[in-house]
Design an enzyme around this catalytic site. Structure first.
Site, PDB file in Angstrom:
ATOM      1  N   TYR A 218       1.179  -1.421   0.373  1.00  0.00           N
ATOM      2  CA  TYR A 218      -0.060   0.099   0.197  1.00  0.00           C
ATOM      3  C   TYR A 218       0.893   1.336  -0.536  1.00  0.00           C
ATOM      4  O   TYR A 218       0.547   2.239  -1.116  1.00  0.00           O
ATOM      5  CB  TYR A 218      -0.840   0.212   1.457  1.00  0.00           C
ATOM      6  CG  TYR A 218      -2.466   0.248   0.639  1.00  0.00           C
ATOM      7  CD1 TYR A 218      -2.407   0.707   0.043  1.00  0.00           C
ATOM      8  CD2 TYR A 218      -3.086  -0.124   1.868  1.00  0.00           C
ATOM      9  CE1 TYR A 218      -3.824   0.944  -0.883  1.00  0.00           C
ATOM     10  CE2 TYR A 218      -4.727   0.411   0.941  1.00  0.00           C
ATOM     11  CZ  TYR A 218      -5.159   0.243   0.107  1.00  0.00           C
ATOM     12  OH  TYR A 218      -6.470   1.088  -0.516  1.00  0.00           O
TER      13      TYR A 218
ATOM     14  N   GLU B  44       2.647   6.260  -7.616  1.00  0.00           N
ATOM     15  CA  GLU B  44       1.345   6.819  -7.463  1.00  0.00           C
ATOM     16  C   GLU B  44       1.760   8.549  -7.497  1.00  0.00           C
ATOM     17  O   GLU B  44       1.285   9.735  -8.749  1.00  0.00           O
ATOM     18  CB  GLU B  44       0.042   7.436  -6.927  1.00  0.00           C
ATOM     19  CG  GLU B  44      -0.639   5.861  -7.252  1.00  0.00           C
ATOM     20  CD  GLU B  44      -2.048   4.437  -6.615  1.00  0.00           C
ATOM     21  OE1 GLU B  44      -2.597   5.972  -5.882  1.00  0.00           O
ATOM     22  OE2 GLU B  44      -2.274   3.494  -6.540  1.00  0.00           O
TER      23      GLU B  44
HETATM   24  C1  LIG Z   1     -11.080  12.578  -8.848  1.00  0.00           C
HETATM   25  C2  LIG Z   1     -10.064  12.131  -8.098  1.00  0.00           C
HETATM   26  C3  LIG Z   1     -10.205  11.328  -6.687  1.00  0.00           C
HETATM   27  C4  LIG Z   1      -8.410  10.990  -6.775  1.00  0.00           C
HETATM   28  C5  LIG Z   1      -8.743  10.812  -4.632  1.00  0.00           C
HETATM   29  C6  LIG Z   1      -7.351  10.553  -4.232  1.00  0.00           C
HETATM   30  C7  LIG Z   1      -7.562  10.232  -3.188  1.00  0.00           C
HETATM   31  C8  LIG Z   1      -6.472   8.950  -2.979  1.00  0.00           C
HETATM   32  C9  LIG Z   1      -6.236   8.347  -1.349  1.00  0.00           C
HETATM   33  C10 LIG Z   1      -5.842   7.184  -1.433  1.00  0.00           C
HETATM   34  C11 LIG Z   1      -5.483   6.219  -2.260  1.00  0.00           C
HETATM   35  C12 LIG Z   1      -4.480   5.046  -2.220  1.00  0.00           C
HETATM   36  C13 LIG Z   1      -4.452   4.515  -3.640  1.00  0.00           C
HETATM   37  C14 LIG Z   1      -3.632   3.185  -3.999  1.00  0.00           C
HETATM   38  C15 LIG Z   1      -2.745   2.779  -4.304  1.00  0.00           C
HETATM   39  C16 LIG Z   1      -3.260   1.341  -3.909  1.00  0.00           C
HETATM   40  O1  LIG Z   1      -3.672   0.187  -4.061  1.00  0.00           O
HETATM   41  S1  LIG Z   1      -1.487   0.476  -3.952  1.00  0.00           S
HETATM   42  C17 LIG Z   1      -1.734  -1.197  -3.965  1.00  0.00           C
HETATM   43  C18 LIG Z   1      -1.647  -1.686  -2.664  1.00  0.00           C
HETATM   44  N1  LIG Z   1      -3.430  -1.689  -2.534  1.00  0.00           N
HETATM   45  C19 LIG Z   1      -3.652  -2.553  -1.461  1.00  0.00           C
HETATM   46  O2  LIG Z   1      -3.720  -3.434  -0.535  1.00  0.00           O
HETATM   47  C20 LIG Z   1      -5.491  -2.632  -2.184  1.00  0.00           C
HETATM   48  C21 LIG Z   1      -6.402  -2.627  -0.655  1.00  0.00           C
HETATM   49  N2  LIG Z   1      -7.246  -1.855  -0.736  1.00  0.00           N
HETATM   50  C22 LIG Z   1      -8.396  -3.051  -0.729  1.00  0.00           C
HETATM   51  O3  LIG Z   1      -8.554  -4.117  -0.849  1.00  0.00           O
HETATM   52  C23 LIG Z   1     -10.221  -2.768  -0.990  1.00  0.00           C
HETATM   53  O4  LIG Z   1     -10.110  -1.878  -1.919  1.00  0.00           O
HETATM   54  C24 LIG Z   1     -10.208  -1.927  -0.120  1.00  0.00           C
HETATM   55  C25 LIG Z   1     -11.523  -1.198  -0.499  1.00  0.00           C
HETATM   56  C26 LIG Z   1      -9.427  -1.090   0.570  1.00  0.00           C
HETATM   57  C27 LIG Z   1     -10.605  -2.877   1.544  1.00  0.00           C
HETATM   58  O5  LIG Z   1     -11.494  -3.702   0.190  1.00  0.00           O
HETATM   59  P1  LIG Z   1     -12.485  -4.483   1.346  1.00  0.00           P
HETATM   60  O6  LIG Z   1     -13.964  -4.955   0.721  1.00  0.00           O
HETATM   61  O7  LIG Z   1     -13.559  -3.347   2.769  1.00  0.00           O
HETATM   62  O8  LIG Z   1     -11.809  -5.253   2.317  1.00  0.00           O
HETATM   63  P2  LIG Z   1     -12.084  -6.903   2.391  1.00  0.00           P
HETATM   64  O9  LIG Z   1     -11.303  -8.086   3.547  1.00  0.00           O
HETATM   65  O10 LIG Z   1     -11.194  -7.693   1.251  1.00  0.00           O
HETATM   66  O11 LIG Z   1     -13.385  -7.490   2.308  1.00  0.00           O
HETATM   67  C28 LIG Z   1     -14.600  -7.537   3.061  1.00  0.00           C
HETATM   68  C29 LIG Z   1     -15.675  -8.072   2.773  1.00  0.00           C
HETATM   69  O12 LIG Z   1     -15.896  -7.844   1.222  1.00  0.00           O
HETATM   70  C30 LIG Z   1     -16.976  -8.874   0.456  1.00  0.00           C
HETATM   71  N3  LIG Z   1     -15.806  -8.221  -0.826  1.00  0.00           N
HETATM   72  C31 LIG Z   1     -14.723  -7.663  -1.253  1.00  0.00           C
HETATM   73  N4  LIG Z   1     -14.899  -7.586  -2.698  1.00  0.00           N
HETATM   74  C32 LIG Z   1     -15.575  -8.229  -3.183  1.00  0.00           C
HETATM   75  C33 LIG Z   1     -15.433  -9.238  -4.300  1.00  0.00           C
HETATM   76  N5  LIG Z   1     -15.152  -8.605  -5.376  1.00  0.00           N
HETATM   77  N6  LIG Z   1     -16.067 -10.493  -3.958  1.00  0.00           N
HETATM   78  C34 LIG Z   1     -16.738 -11.426  -3.137  1.00  0.00           C
HETATM   79  N7  LIG Z   1     -16.778 -10.424  -2.095  1.00  0.00           N
HETATM   80  C35 LIG Z   1     -16.018  -9.002  -2.440  1.00  0.00           C
HETATM   81  C36 LIG Z   1     -15.593  -9.987   0.958  1.00  0.00           C
HETATM   82  O13 LIG Z   1     -14.800 -11.340   1.303  1.00  0.00           O
HETATM   83  C37 LIG Z   1     -15.249  -9.504   2.889  1.00  0.00           C
HETATM   84  O14 LIG Z   1     -16.742 -10.003   2.911  1.00  0.00           O
HETATM   85  P3  LIG Z   1     -16.813 -10.424   4.190  1.00  0.00           P
HETATM   86  O15 LIG Z   1     -15.993 -11.624   4.858  1.00  0.00           O
HETATM   87  O16 LIG Z   1     -18.595 -11.146   4.206  1.00  0.00           O
HETATM   88  O17 LIG Z   1     -16.116 -10.153   5.376  1.00  0.00           O
END
Ligand SMILES: CCCCCCCCCCCCC/C=C/C(=O)SCCNC(=O)CCNC(=O)[C@H](O)C(C)(C)COP(=O)(O)OP(=O)(O)OC[C@H]1O[C@@H](n2cnc3c(N)ncnc32)[C@H](O)[C@@H]1OP(=O)(O)O
Length: 245
Positions: A167, A174
């Site tokens: 991250y 970026e």
């Molecule tokens: C107009 C211009 C705007 C600009 C704004 C600028 C601001 C920028 C600020 C910061 C920018 C950050 C830039 C990022 C860069 C990078 O990505 S660098 C690389 C490293 N990145 C990461 O590691 C990414 C991490 N982020 C994520 O994983 C996600 O995007 C997240 C949304 C931040 C978090 O994911 P989340 O879904 O909340 O967590 P999980 O634990 O994975 O899942 C929660 C539950 O949701 C289910 N789920 C989610 N997606 C799916 C799917 N596709 N299919 C099935 N299920 C999904 C997941 O299973 C979990 O469910 P439960 O088990 O029921 O809890």
């Protein structure tokens, strides 16, 4: 979403609750998510292989973005569906957190890397491309195996540990890329609207980019903390009460 990992850490009541959650998701939604996650895993794998082949054959990163940009644009833009998944409730995660994550990526792809050809060979572009690719292969394969109830522990471990380094590395890539774009944006005045004009509105893309860079300061820690909470919940079984959006 259901999770019956092969690590054998399953606990009856949690599993029952999670199976209930999956049942309530509906067969169609589950089938769609499986298809979506397999397609995304495959897409990012193809991108990773294309980047590795390019570098092995040419021995340089120059021209790499240009050569893989179509695959990148397609699959990163397709990720907009993730916001839709949250909004319609088939994925249990925050629309806001997902929206910030996806929109910042789309912005980097279309409004920075695609629009400003002069910066496409910057090392920082390769940095965020490699970081995104590793992250997404891990993340989408995690979701796929989880939905199929066969989640190998190393994928779960990778999903909730890799981000600790990836991250900040991705954000560095970026920010350095936007910084490299600033002189070209200033010189060309691209995407800017100067007064006088018939709408009587002015917009300066150069200053907009500076604001975007500063917006990482409040936004990135929130995304990072969200992932740390997810990590504690999934790897260590902590119960976390999340605030509503
Ligand atoms: C107009 C211009 C705007 C600009 C704004 C600028 C601001 C920028 C600020 C910061 C920018 C950050 C830039 C990022 C860069 C990078 O990505 S660098 C690389 C490293 N990145 C990461 O590691 C990414 C991490 N982020 C994520 O994983 C996600 O995007 C997240 C949304 C931040 C978090 O994911 P989340 O879904 O909340 O967590 P999980 O634990 O994975 O899942 C929660 C539950 O949701 C289910 N789920 C989610 N997606 C799916 C799917 N596709 N299919 C099935 N299920 C999904 C997941 O299973 C979990 O469910 P439960 O088990 O029921 O809890």
């Amino acid at each position: 979403m259901a999770s019956s990992e092969e690590d054998g850490n399953g606990n009856g009541s949690v599993e029952e609750k999670e199976n209930g959650k999956k049942r309530s998701l509906g067969a169609l939604a589950t089938a769609w998510l499986i298809f979506y996650n397999i397609a995304m895993t495959a897409g990012w794998l193809v991108l990773g292989i294309a980047m590795a082949r390019f570098y092995i054959q040419r021995g340089t990163h120059r021209g790499l973005f240009r050569s893989v940009q179509k695959i990148l644009k397609f699959f990163q833009t397709f990720a907009l569906l993730e916001v839709v998944h949250c909004a319609v409730g088939i994925v249990h995660t925050s629309v806001l957190v997902t929206g910030v994550q996806v929109s910042s990526r789309i912005f980097m792809v279309w409004f920075i890397a695609h629009s400003i050809k002069q910066i496409q060979n910057e090392e920082s572009v390769i940095l965020f491309l490699v970081v995104w690719t590793v992250t997404e292969i891990t993340r989408y394969s995690f979701y796929t195996f989880n939905l199929l109830n066969h989640l190998p522990y190393f994928i779960k471990w990778a999903r909730y540990n890799f981000f600790i380094i990836l991250y900040p590395a991705g954000v560095a890539g970026e920010l350095l890329t936007i910084y490299a774009a600033l002189p070209y944006v200033k010189k060309t005045g691209m995407y800017s609207l100067r007064l006088p004009n018939k709408y009587n509105v002015s917009f300066d893309y150069y200053y907009f980019l500076i604001i975007v860079m500063f917006s990482y300061i409040p936004l990135f820690p929130q995304l990072y903390l969200h992932m740390l909470r997810q990590r504690r919940k999934v790897l260590h079984g902590e119960v976390i009460v999340e605030k509503d959006d």
